[in-house]
Enzyme design. Structure first.
Site, short mmCIF file in Angstrom:
data_model
loop_
_atom_site.label_atom_id
_atom_site.label_comp_id
_atom_site.label_asym_id
_atom_site.label_seq_id
_atom_site.Cartn_x
_atom_site.Cartn_y
_atom_site.Cartn_z
N SER A 137 3.27 -1.94 10.04
CA SER A 137 4.71 -2.21 10.34
C SER A 137 5.08 -3.44 10.00
CB SER A 137 5.03 -1.61 11.80
OG SER A 137 4.67 -0.16 11.74
N GLY B 237 2.89 -1.08 4.10
CA GLY B 237 3.01 0.28 3.71
C GLY B 237 4.37 0.60 3.47
N GLY B 238 5.00 1.23 4.43
CA GLY B 238 6.16 1.57 4.29
C GLY B 238 7.20 0.88 3.75
N GLY C 20 2.35 2.50 10.27
CA GLY C 20 3.31 3.76 9.98
C GLY C 20 3.94 4.06 11.52
N GLU D 143 -6.60 4.87 7.28
CA GLU D 143 -6.40 6.52 7.19
C GLU D 143 -7.64 7.16 6.34
OE1 GLU D 143 -2.79 5.73 5.22
OE2 GLU D 143 -1.78 5.27 7.20
N ASN E 274 0.89 -1.19 0.17
CA ASN E 274 0.05 -0.18 0.02
C ASN E 274 0.88 1.36 -0.05
OD1 ASN E 274 -1.92 1.95 0.39
ND2 ASN E 274 -2.05 1.60 2.52
N TRP E 275 1.04 1.94 -0.97
CA TRP E 275 1.83 2.97 -1.37
C TRP E 275 1.36 4.26 -0.80
CZ3 TRP E 275 4.59 3.18 -6.92
CH2 TRP E 275 5.36 2.09 -7.13
N LYS E 276 0.09 4.27 -0.24
CA LYS E 276 -0.71 5.72 0.29
C LYS E 276 -0.14 6.68 -0.71
CE LYS E 276 0.59 3.59 4.63
NZ LYS E 276 0.29 3.85 6.21
N HIS F 252 -9.49 1.37 4.73
CA HIS F 252 -8.18 1.61 5.40
C HIS F 252 -8.18 2.56 6.63
CE1 HIS F 252 -4.20 2.78 6.12
NE2 HIS F 252 -3.55 1.64 5.47
N GLU G 145 -5.34 -4.56 10.51
CA GLU G 145 -4.32 -3.65 10.87
C GLU G 145 -4.63 -2.73 11.91
OE1 GLU G 145 -2.39 -2.48 6.81
OE2 GLU G 145 -4.11 -1.31 7.06
C1 PEP Z 1 -0.92 0.38 5.87
O1 PEP Z 1 -0.94 1.52 5.22
O2 PEP Z 1 -1.73 -0.50 5.27
C2 PEP Z 1 0.46 -0.23 6.47
C3 PEP Z 1 0.30 -1.30 7.05
O3 PEP Z 1 1.47 0.69 6.74
P1 PEP Z 1 2.74 0.19 7.45
O4 PEP Z 1 3.29 -1.03 6.83
O5 PEP Z 1 3.65 1.64 7.06
O6 PEP Z 1 2.39 0.48 8.97
#
Ligand code: PEP
Length: 289
Positions: free
Chosen positions: A247, A268-269, A207, A132, A44-46, A130, A201
């Protein structure tokens, strides 16, 4: 440089020359489950990367992808990056997804993107609900409406759920997840449930660099499977792909993915760096019993 899978397994599992009992049990159970459902590693690049950066990333990723096909791979990217991503990954096994879609099929919804537009652009997946987006005002009813639209268009929805730190500390995680899942899946007929992926999540882990322990993540993913079993039956529960996200990275993925009810990751990251993303894909290559 990509570390071969067997070395990753040795690095993570060997304790004084022998695989730890917990690791052996997890691997055996994991192997049993692998027969029934797909493993998915999804990024997930956001709101990161431009179309130009997308092209460069995909070129690098192509050079690093392992040959084995032990899991499905997806990258959910910003809408404007979808054409570049689809073009770059056309001849590969990496599917492209979107990060959201409209609950409507067409019309006067300025700035929104319909599910069938995403399909036409080459998307296979779409992330829905999500945290966010929920923080921007998306409700459970919105997630449910989007889910139906996405399914009708032929997309595979990755439906997110997760509790806040306050909810976890108050001991209401299970109730909260039950409510989110039931509302998100309202009205989904039995024959369509297997086309949905659920991502657990925990909001406190997204994040933040703080990851749920494998036990915490497994507990909730197992609970999600129980909800599916009660509503859609055992066969569908057994076939459902449930991801962990929060994460997940190249250092903790192996042990999270070794849990019997965790069938992959939403990342994500770490999905923004080709080497890290590939290391997680490698860590999904766990023994099948
Ligand atoms: C996400 O945005 O779905 C996520 C899990 O981000 P991160 O891996 O950066 O925590």
């Amino acid at each position: 440089q990509v570390v071969p899978t067997y070395l990753l397994r040795v690095r993570t599992c060997l304790r004084g020359g022998r695989a730890s009992p917990a690791c052996r049990i997890a691997e055996r159970e994991r192997g049993m489950n692998r027969k029934y459902r797909k493993t998915l590693i999804a990024g997930n690049w956001k709101m990161n990367k431009t179309p130009t950066q997308t092209k460069a990333f995909m070129t690098e990723l192509k050079g690093l992808l392992p040959k084995g096909r032990w899991c499905d791979i997806a990258l959910c990217v910003p809408a404007v990056c979808i054409p570049a991503a689809v073009r770059a990954m056309r001849e590969t096994r990496v599917a492209i997804g979107a990060e959201n879609c409209s609950a409507h099929t067409a019309g006067a919804y300025t700035g929104e993107i319909a599910a069938d537009m995403l399909v036409d652009a080459g998307c296979k997946y779409v992330i829905l609900g999500h945290s966010e987006r929920r923080a921007m005002g998306e409700t459970d009813a919105d997630v449910n409406a989007k889910l139906h639209t996405a399914l009708d268009a032929g997309l595979i929805p990755i439906v997110c759920c997760g509790e806040t730190l306050a909810q976890r500390e108050s001991g209401v995680t299970e109730e909260w997840i039950t409510m989110q899942i039931k509302l998100a899946l309202a009205g989904v007929p039995e024959e369509k449930i297997r086309r949905i992926v659920i991502a657990y999540e925990p909001i406190w882990a997204i994040g933040t660099g703080e990851t749920a322990t494998p036990e915490q993540a497994e507990e909730v993913c197992q609970h999600i499977r129980t909800i599916i079993r009660k509503r859609f039956g055992s066969k569908n529960a057994r076939a459902m792909t449930i991801l962990y996200g929060g994460s997940m990275n190249e250092k903790n993925a192996f042990e999270l993915l070794a849990q019997p009810d965790i069938d992959g990751g939403l990342i994500g990251g770490a999905s923004l760096v080709p080497e890290k993303f590939v290391r997680i894909i490698e860590d999904a290559n766990q023994p099948v019993g």
